[in-house]
Design a protein around this motif. Structure first.
Motif, mmCIF file in Angstrom:
data_model
loop_
_atom_site.group_PDB
_atom_site.id
_atom_site.type_symbol
_atom_site.label_atom_id
_atom_site.label_comp_id
_atom_site.label_asym_id
_atom_site.label_seq_id
_atom_site.Cartn_x
_atom_site.Cartn_y
_atom_site.Cartn_z
ATOM 1 N N ALA A 132 12.402 22.448 -4.667
ATOM 2 C CA ALA A 132 11.099 22.779 -5.250
ATOM 3 C C ALA A 132 10.482 21.530 -5.887
ATOM 4 C CB ALA A 132 11.253 23.887 -6.287
ATOM 5 N N TYR A 133 11.307 20.730 -6.560
ATOM 6 C CA TYR A 133 10.826 19.487 -7.164
ATOM 7 C C TYR A 133 10.372 18.512 -6.078
ATOM 8 C CZ TYR A 133 10.818 15.513 -10.438
ATOM 9 O OH TYR A 133 10.473 14.432 -11.209
ATOM 10 N N SER A 134 11.145 18.398 -5.028
ATOM 11 C CA SER A 134 10.812 17.513 -3.913
ATOM 12 C C SER A 134 9.474 17.913 -3.284
ATOM 13 C CB SER A 134 11.928 17.554 -2.868
ATOM 14 O OG SER A 134 11.679 16.662 -1.822
ATOM 15 N N THR A 135 9.305 19.188 -3.053
ATOM 16 C CA THR A 135 8.057 19.696 -2.464
ATOM 17 C C THR A 135 6.875 19.420 -3.379
ATOM 18 O OG1 THR A 135 9.250 21.395 -1.228
ATOM 19 C CG2 THR A 135 6.892 21.768 -1.600
ATOM 20 N N LEU A 136 7.044 19.679 -4.670
ATOM 21 C CA LEU A 136 5.980 19.422 -5.632
ATOM 22 C C LEU A 136 5.582 17.948 -5.621
ATOM 23 C CD1 LEU A 136 4.124 20.235 -7.998
ATOM 24 C CD2 LEU A 136 6.090 19.817 -9.532
ATOM 25 N N LYS A 137 6.568 17.067 -5.622
ATOM 26 C CA LYS A 137 6.289 15.635 -5.613
ATOM 27 C C LYS A 137 5.514 15.216 -4.349
ATOM 28 C CE LYS A 137 10.013 13.313 -6.558
ATOM 29 N NZ LYS A 137 10.298 12.261 -7.496
ATOM 30 N N GLN A 138 5.891 15.768 -3.216
ATOM 31 C CA GLN A 138 5.191 15.446 -1.967
ATOM 32 C C GLN A 138 3.741 15.937 -2.022
ATOM 33 O OE1 GLN A 138 7.684 16.222 1.700
ATOM 34 N NE2 GLN A 138 9.074 16.946 0.108
ATOM 35 N N GLN A 139 3.545 17.156 -2.534
ATOM 36 C CA GLN A 139 2.197 17.708 -2.630
ATOM 37 C C GLN A 139 1.322 16.872 -3.567
ATOM 38 O OE1 GLN A 139 3.162 21.683 -3.930
ATOM 39 N NE2 GLN A 139 3.358 22.467 -1.833
ATOM 40 N N LEU A 140 1.890 16.498 -4.715
ATOM 41 C CA LEU A 140 1.123 15.712 -5.682
ATOM 42 C C LEU A 140 0.801 14.314 -5.147
ATOM 43 C CD1 LEU A 140 3.009 16.781 -8.932
ATOM 44 C CD2 LEU A 140 0.626 17.340 -8.335
ATOM 45 N N ALA A 141 1.743 13.709 -4.447
ATOM 46 C CA ALA A 141 1.498 12.384 -3.866
ATOM 47 C C ALA A 141 0.381 12.456 -2.822
ATOM 48 C CB ALA A 141 2.778 11.828 -3.252
ATOM 49 N N HIS A 142 0.354 13.547 -2.068
ATOM 50 C CA HIS A 142 -0.708 13.741 -1.071
ATOM 51 C C HIS A 142 -2.054 14.006 -1.764
ATOM 52 C CE1 HIS A 142 -2.519 14.838 2.746
ATOM 53 N NE2 HIS A 142 -2.987 15.930 2.167
ATOM 54 N N GLN A 143 -2.013 14.777 -2.839
ATOM 55 C CA GLN A 143 -3.233 15.146 -3.550
ATOM 56 C C GLN A 143 -3.807 13.979 -4.360
ATOM 57 O OE1 GLN A 143 -2.600 18.567 -6.030
ATOM 58 N NE2 GLN A 143 -4.741 18.748 -6.629
ATOM 59 N N PHE A 144 -2.924 13.145 -4.935
ATOM 60 C CA PHE A 144 -3.354 12.045 -5.802
ATOM 61 C C PHE A 144 -2.757 10.717 -5.337
ATOM 62 C CE2 PHE A 144 -2.938 15.859 -8.584
ATOM 63 C CZ PHE A 144 -4.289 16.077 -8.814
ATOM 64 N N PRO A 145 -3.082 10.252 -4.138
ATOM 65 C CA PRO A 145 -2.430 9.062 -3.588
ATOM 66 C C PRO A 145 -2.716 7.761 -4.344
ATOM 67 C CG PRO A 145 -4.297 9.691 -2.236
ATOM 68 C CD PRO A 145 -4.101 10.786 -3.239
ATOM 69 N N ALA A 146 -3.762 7.757 -5.149
ATOM 70 C CA ALA A 146 -4.110 6.534 -5.874
ATOM 71 C C ALA A 146 -4.210 6.770 -7.380
ATOM 72 C CB ALA A 146 -5.427 5.980 -5.346
ATOM 73 N N ASP A 147 -3.631 7.868 -7.865
ATOM 74 C CA ASP A 147 -3.740 8.180 -9.297
ATOM 75 C C ASP A 147 -2.376 8.572 -9.861
ATOM 76 O OD1 ASP A 147 -4.367 9.110 -11.857
ATOM 77 O OD2 ASP A 147 -6.288 9.938 -11.196
ATOM 78 N N MET A 148 -1.624 7.552 -10.293
ATOM 79 C CA MET A 148 -0.276 7.789 -10.803
ATOM 80 C C MET A 148 -0.289 8.709 -12.019
ATOM 81 S SD MET A 148 2.933 7.221 -10.264
ATOM 82 C CE MET A 148 2.957 5.844 -9.140
ATOM 83 N N GLU A 149 -1.305 8.603 -12.856
ATOM 84 C CA GLU A 149 -1.360 9.442 -14.056
ATOM 85 C C GLU A 149 -1.457 10.924 -13.696
ATOM 86 O OE1 GLU A 149 -4.205 9.891 -17.930
ATOM 87 O OE2 GLU A 149 -3.704 7.850 -17.274
ATOM 88 N N LYS A 150 -2.322 11.261 -12.746
ATOM 89 C CA LYS A 150 -2.453 12.670 -12.336
ATOM 90 C C LYS A 150 -1.180 13.144 -11.633
ATOM 91 C CE LYS A 150 -7.415 13.139 -12.267
ATOM 92 N NZ LYS A 150 -8.622 13.370 -11.488
ATOM 93 N N TYR A 151 -0.561 12.269 -10.855
ATOM 94 C CA TYR A 151 0.723 12.602 -10.217
ATOM 95 C C TYR A 151 1.755 12.949 -11.288
ATOM 96 C CZ TYR A 151 5.246 11.774 -7.989
ATOM 97 O OH TYR A 151 6.535 11.891 -7.559
ATOM 98 N N MET A 152 1.868 12.101 -12.305
ATOM 99 C CA MET A 152 2.845 12.334 -13.376
ATOM 100 C C MET A 152 2.508 13.605 -14.157
ATOM 101 S SD MET A 152 4.979 9.881 -12.945
ATOM 102 C CE MET A 152 5.934 9.751 -14.427
ATOM 103 N N ASP A 153 1.219 13.788 -14.467
ATOM 104 C CA ASP A 153 0.797 14.994 -15.183
ATOM 105 C C ASP A 153 1.121 16.253 -14.381
ATOM 106 O OD1 ASP A 153 -0.175 13.435 -17.261
ATOM 107 O OD2 ASP A 153 -2.287 13.642 -16.670
#
Length: 169
Positions: A132-153
């Protein structure tokens, strides 16, 4: 701005950690008690940012500052507490400016040491939570490819939930 990159597990991450930990043991000297591989690169079933996270438990956090020159000679930049009281944080980039390592240093007895190790060990022992964590990380990286802060949030609530479960486990 750093690109958000999440990649499949790389079997070389463990050997990269081991090689780095040997150099760090020398740089930290006899203040170092233990050096741990933490973060997603330490969990061989999930996607991760290709950055080796290292946790170093030390006898005296104040003495870490006296070793900055030795640690920086390995390519690290000392960042001080960097938002977490009682921590000494270091980051390392390769020759292309790509982040490769983080060091999180805490004094022996810090609850942060237990929290990081419990999080790692919980995910290693609970494959469904790890996926579930892996999937979430992949989704967030796809959604925010240039925004590390939003990825972390975007990961914050999930991490908090796992921290609670790991603490009870």
């Amino acid at each position: 701005m750093r690109k958000v990159e999440v990649v499949p597990h790389d079997r070389h991450w463990q050997s990269m950690f081991e090689a780095e930990s040997q150099q760090l043991a020398i740089a930290f000297g006899d203040n170092a008690i233990a050096i741990y591989h933490i973060g997603s690169t330490s969990i061989d079933t999930i996607y991760a940012k290709p950055i080796i996270d290292i946790l170093i438990a030390v006898k005296d956090i104040g003495k870490v500052d006296n070793r900055n020159t030795q640690i920086e000679s390995l390519g690290y930049i000392a960042m001080g507490e960097f938002g977490i009281a009682g921590r000494r944080f270091f980051r390392k980039d390769n020759e292309l400016g790509i982040r490769t390592h983080h060091i999180h240093t805490f004094e022996e007895g810090s609850a942060q040491i237990d929290r990081h190790l419990a999080f790692r060990d919980y995910l290693k022992s609970h494959p469904e939570a790890a996926q579930a964590y892996s999937t979430l990380k992949q989704q967030l990286a796809h959604q925010f490819p240039a925004d590390m802060e939003k990825y972390m949030d975007g990961k914050a609530d999930f991490i908090q939930q796992i921290d609670i479960k790991a603490g009870e486990w």
